[in-house]
Enzyme design. Structure first.
Site, PDB file in Angstrom:
ATOM      1  N   CYS A  54      -0.534 -29.206  -7.871  1.00  0.00           N
ATOM      2  CA  CYS A  54      -0.346 -29.225  -6.440  1.00  0.00           C
ATOM      3  C   CYS A  54       1.120 -28.897  -6.167  1.00  0.00           C
ATOM      4  O   CYS A  54       1.996 -29.338  -6.914  1.00  0.00           O
ATOM      5  CB  CYS A  54      -0.715 -30.625  -5.981  1.00  0.00           C
ATOM      6  SG  CYS A  54      -0.387 -30.978  -4.300  1.00  0.00           S
ATOM      7  N   CYS A  57       3.750 -31.451  -6.455  1.00  0.00           N
ATOM      8  CA  CYS A  57       4.262 -31.817  -7.779  1.00  0.00           C
ATOM      9  C   CYS A  57       5.520 -31.004  -8.045  1.00  0.00           C
ATOM     10  O   CYS A  57       6.515 -31.524  -8.542  1.00  0.00           O
ATOM     11  CB  CYS A  57       3.278 -31.461  -8.878  1.00  0.00           C
ATOM     12  SG  CYS A  57       1.670 -32.177  -8.697  1.00  0.00           S
ATOM     13  N   ASP A 430       0.800  10.614   3.967  1.00  0.00           N
ATOM     14  CA  ASP A 430       1.568  11.822   3.819  1.00  0.00           C
ATOM     15  C   ASP A 430       0.587  12.869   3.272  1.00  0.00           C
ATOM     16  O   ASP A 430      -0.409  12.509   2.663  1.00  0.00           O
ATOM     17  CB  ASP A 430       2.684  11.534   2.809  1.00  0.00           C
ATOM     18  CG  ASP A 430       3.513  12.757   2.547  1.00  0.00           C
ATOM     19  OD1 ASP A 430       3.737  13.518   3.491  1.00  0.00           O
ATOM     20  OD2 ASP A 430       3.935  12.928   1.390  1.00  0.00           O
TER      21      ASP A 430
END
Ligand code: ADP
Ligand code: MG
Length: 734
Positions: A54, A57, A430
């Site tokens: 997580c 942490c 392009d």
């Protein structure tokens, strides 16, 4: 304070006579000396950290390390599971400190990272067994004591690690889910809810373990890239072939790559011929023939022949190493949705935590119920205060998506760009080199007075230093006809118009109609021929001076085989408009637009006009992507919401400047990229909505007293797990 100590230390060691020192080094154990030595020196090292499930942490690791005097810098990358530390002790000390916090760490090396640290989670199973025994015994003997003993055992065994982490977090005066969970468990035990406490601990541990495992799998998608290049190469020496670690091989040395082997370093083939599967880098698995003089890249697979390769880049700078570097850096750039989530989490946790305290104290003090009842509710709130599923909702999705893209030869340089790519409404292309091959060929030479060879040699001279595909076509044609160049000076490129050079004191030009109109040269004698060339879709290049046009050389380009299909796919996937922007004239533009099925085209554009065009589309509130070769389209690429460059393998500039790089030299992967981005956006949104809903539902369940502690834990770790699994779907997008 620490710098003073350091000074003293280094002064002392300066004064030490050398001899005894040497003796010490010979005899005493090495690590001690290393320690002393490192005290004076700063070392930076990167560690693979396992157990971070997580982002909070990651934050608490950072917070903890920042407070240590021997740490000068720390950066934790949650989504990669890495942490980079600059410190004054040994790397073992860093690993030890991480262990104290509850994380397993190893020193990370660029090559051959060991796949996820296999966490044998004995404590999880023992604590689970203990919990089961408790349940069993309360069922059999109907006495509480034995059951409570087992529950307590489960809590102690399963809760030891979170408690340790929680302790460190509290010491740093912050809150994380360890603190909240440990608080809830202790609370449950105090009010005699031993079963609840043990369940909380065990579910929390189980959830974490599953989360770590699955997050590791997403991290692997990026680790996999690193393992692409072999760690050794066959070095060609006077005594024959010798295996050598790639790190030791220098630029200019020659290595030998046998058939079936992976190419270890970037280089140029100097002997032999083979075909190479470049899919590890470009995502395109059609083998490409490589003969003498052609470039090969580390990580690609040599399929058929044995070749000698002269190394052009050291192992840390190969194309592959740079891709890895960019992918890692991409994790640092937060997507806007992620910063929203982080801000939300930052206020959410303290608020709910405060609410929990109020719940525990206020109602019983006011006499609205028993302490027991409200403490229990408060504990439930504590558990709900964990925002884990929410904070995890974006980073795991992004790491999965970027990893998947990289594997398919698409480099996405940050979560931000994934988000933008998912919102793109129009794509501008392009023409030359993007929709077309960009390998032009001379189709006709029309010289006044029939002096074709003279015209071509002038053209060749003007284009001598031009990198424009038109210039290359002229030179190629001249070579084919064995026509050399004249001696020229003052070579210049006229962007979007042509080029010029001075030959025998006279300035000659090669370029389009615009150029000669600006020079005020009459085009009337040539208007018929110009018309003809244009209607056939070829590009006429006028050659002349500022007085007259000497002739026209027409060139033509071929449309890429994949362009049409790609444009179709884009439209099918919901792109509202495909646009072609070109400096070429109307005739060619129309022809190519029709051929590939482009919706709108704009011809005769100067580079700054391309920028204007893009801005016009942006004014419609459309997010627009621009695809170009990254060389002469840089301004337009930068203006577009998403700059996409092609051919990242060959050109370094493309890789550095664009937001998204298609490593293969074609636009085939564009629909995939947009699809992946949209899916990422959708999945992130699902994750956020889901985790918020679950939290809200849990909050509401508190009031009718339906919520139990274990449901609260399940709603947290379970939701986080579902969010991770949902995000992992992104690794499978094709
Ligand atoms: P694009 O990349 O969209 O084709 P450019 O800006 O590169 O457009 O070029 C626009 C036009 O300018 C070309 O179509 C050509 O007519 C002319 N031109 C540009 N460079 C050269 C050159 N080196 N020699 C001759 N003509 C050129
Ligand atoms: Mg161009």
């Amino acid at each position: 304070m620490s710098s003073e100590e350091e000074k003293k230390e280094s002064c002392c060691s300066d004064q030490k006579p050398i001899e005894p020192l040497l003796e010490q080094i010979n005899t005493a154990d090495f690590s001690k000396h290393q320690k002393k030595f490192n005290d004076a020196l700063l070392i930076t090292a990167t560690f693979e950290v396992s157990g971070m499930d997580c982002p909070s942490c990651a934050q608490s690791i950072e917070k903890h390390f920042r407070l240590l005097p021997w740490i000068s810098e720390i950066q934790v990358q949650f989504s990669l599971g890495k942490c980079k530390v600059t410190h004054r002790k040994t790397n073992e000390d860093v690993i030890g400190e991480l262990k104290n916090l509850g994380y397993q760490a190893t020193l990370s090396t660029l090559k051959k990272t060991t796949s996820p640290i296999n966490q044998k989670n004995k404590t999880l199973w023992i604590s689970g067994l203990s919990l089961a025994f408790g349940l069993f015994s309360s069922y059999i003997w109907e006495t509480d004591e034995i059951a409570i003993f087992f529950y307590a055992l489960a809590i102690l065994i399963g809760g030891y690690k979170p408690a340790k982490s929680a302790w460190y977090t509290l010491k740093n005066r912050s809150l994380d889910m360890n603190v909240l969970m440990v608080g809830a468990t202790i609370g449950a035990a105090t009010i005699g809810e031993w079963l609840e406490g043990a369940t909380v601990v065990w579910l929390f541990a189980l959830g974490n373990w599953l989360q770590v495992r699955s997050i590791d799998r997403t991290r692997n998608s990026i680790r996999g890239l690193m393992n692409l290049a072999p760690s050794e190469a066959w070095l060609k020496t006077d005594e024959g072939m010798k295996p050598q670690p790639v790190e030791t091989i220098q630029i200019g040395q020659t290595i030998i790559v046998k058939p079936g082997e992976k190419i270890p370093l970037d280089g140029i083939v100097t002997a032999g011929a083979t075909s190479v599967n470049q899919s590890p880098i470009t995502g395109e698995s059609i083998p490409i023939d490589k003969t003498i003089g052609e470039e090969v890249y580390a990580g690609t697979i040599n399929e058929t022949g044995s070749v000698e390769v002269k190394v052009t880049r050291i192992s840390q700078e190969t194309t592959l190493a740079r891709i890895i570097h960019l992918v890692e850096k991409a994790q640092e750039k937060q997507a806007p949705m992620q910063s929203f989530v982080d801000r939300f989490a930052q206020i959410y946790t303290p608020i709910v935590f405060g609410l929990a305290i109020l719940f525990i104290l206020l109602p019983p003090l006011l006499g609205w119920g028993s302490w027991h009842e409200w403490l229990y509710r408060g504990l439930e709130l504590l558990v709900i205060a964990c925002p884990c599923a929410l904070v995890i909702s974006t980073p795991v999705a992004i790491v999965s998506a970027i990893g998947n893209a990289a594997k398919n030869g698409v480099l996405i340089k940050g979560g931000v760009f994934l988000e933008i790519a998912g919102q793109i409404k129009a794509v501008a292309f392009d023409k030359t080199g993007t929709l077309t091959e960009g390998k032009l060929q001379v189709t006709k030479i029309l010289a006044s007075g029939g002096k074709e060879e003279k015209l071509l040699s002038i053209a060749r001279t003007i284009e001598e230093y031009s990198k424009h595909p038109i210039g290359l076509a002229m030179i190629e044609e001249a070579d084919r006809r064995h026509i050399g160049s004249l001696s020229g000076t003052d070579y210049q490129t006229l962007v979007g118009r042509g080029a010029q050079a001075t030959i025998e004191n006279c300035t000659y030009y090669a370029g389009n109609q615009r150029l000669f109109e600006e020079l005020k040269v009459s085009l009337t004698p040539w208007s018929n021929l110009l018309q003809q060339a244009q209607s056939s879709g070829h590009t006429p290049v006028l050659i002349g001076t500022d007085q007259e046009v000497l002739g026209i050389i027409t060139v033509a380009d071929t449309v890429r085989l994949t362009s049409k299909e790609t444009i179709e796919q884009l439209k099918r996937s919901g792109i509202l408009s495909t646009i072609m922007l070109t400096g070429d004239h109307e005739g060619t533009a129309r022809k190519i637009a029709n051929e590939v099925g482009i919706d709108e085209y704009w011809a005769n554009l100067l580079p700054e006009d391309k920028v204007d065009r893009i801005q016009k589309y942006q004014q419609r509130d459309w997010k627009i992507g621009m695809v170009g070769d990254g060389m002469n389209d840089a301004p337009a690429l930068a203006t577009a919401d998403l700059g996409i460059a092609m051919g990242g393998v060959g050109t370094d500039t493309a890789m550095e400047t664009a937001d998204v790089v298609l490593m293969a030299d074609n636009i085939e992967k564009l629909p995939f990229t947009l699809r992946l981005s949209r899916k990422t956006r959708a999945i992130i949104q699902q994750n956020i909505v889901f985790s918020l809903t679950v939290k809200l539902a849990a909050l509401l369940l508190i009031f009718p007293n339906w919520l139990t502690l274990w449901i609260a834990v399940l709603s947290d770790t379970g939701a986080a797990l579902i969010v991770i699994l949902n995000s992992m779907r992104l690794t499978k997008v094709k």
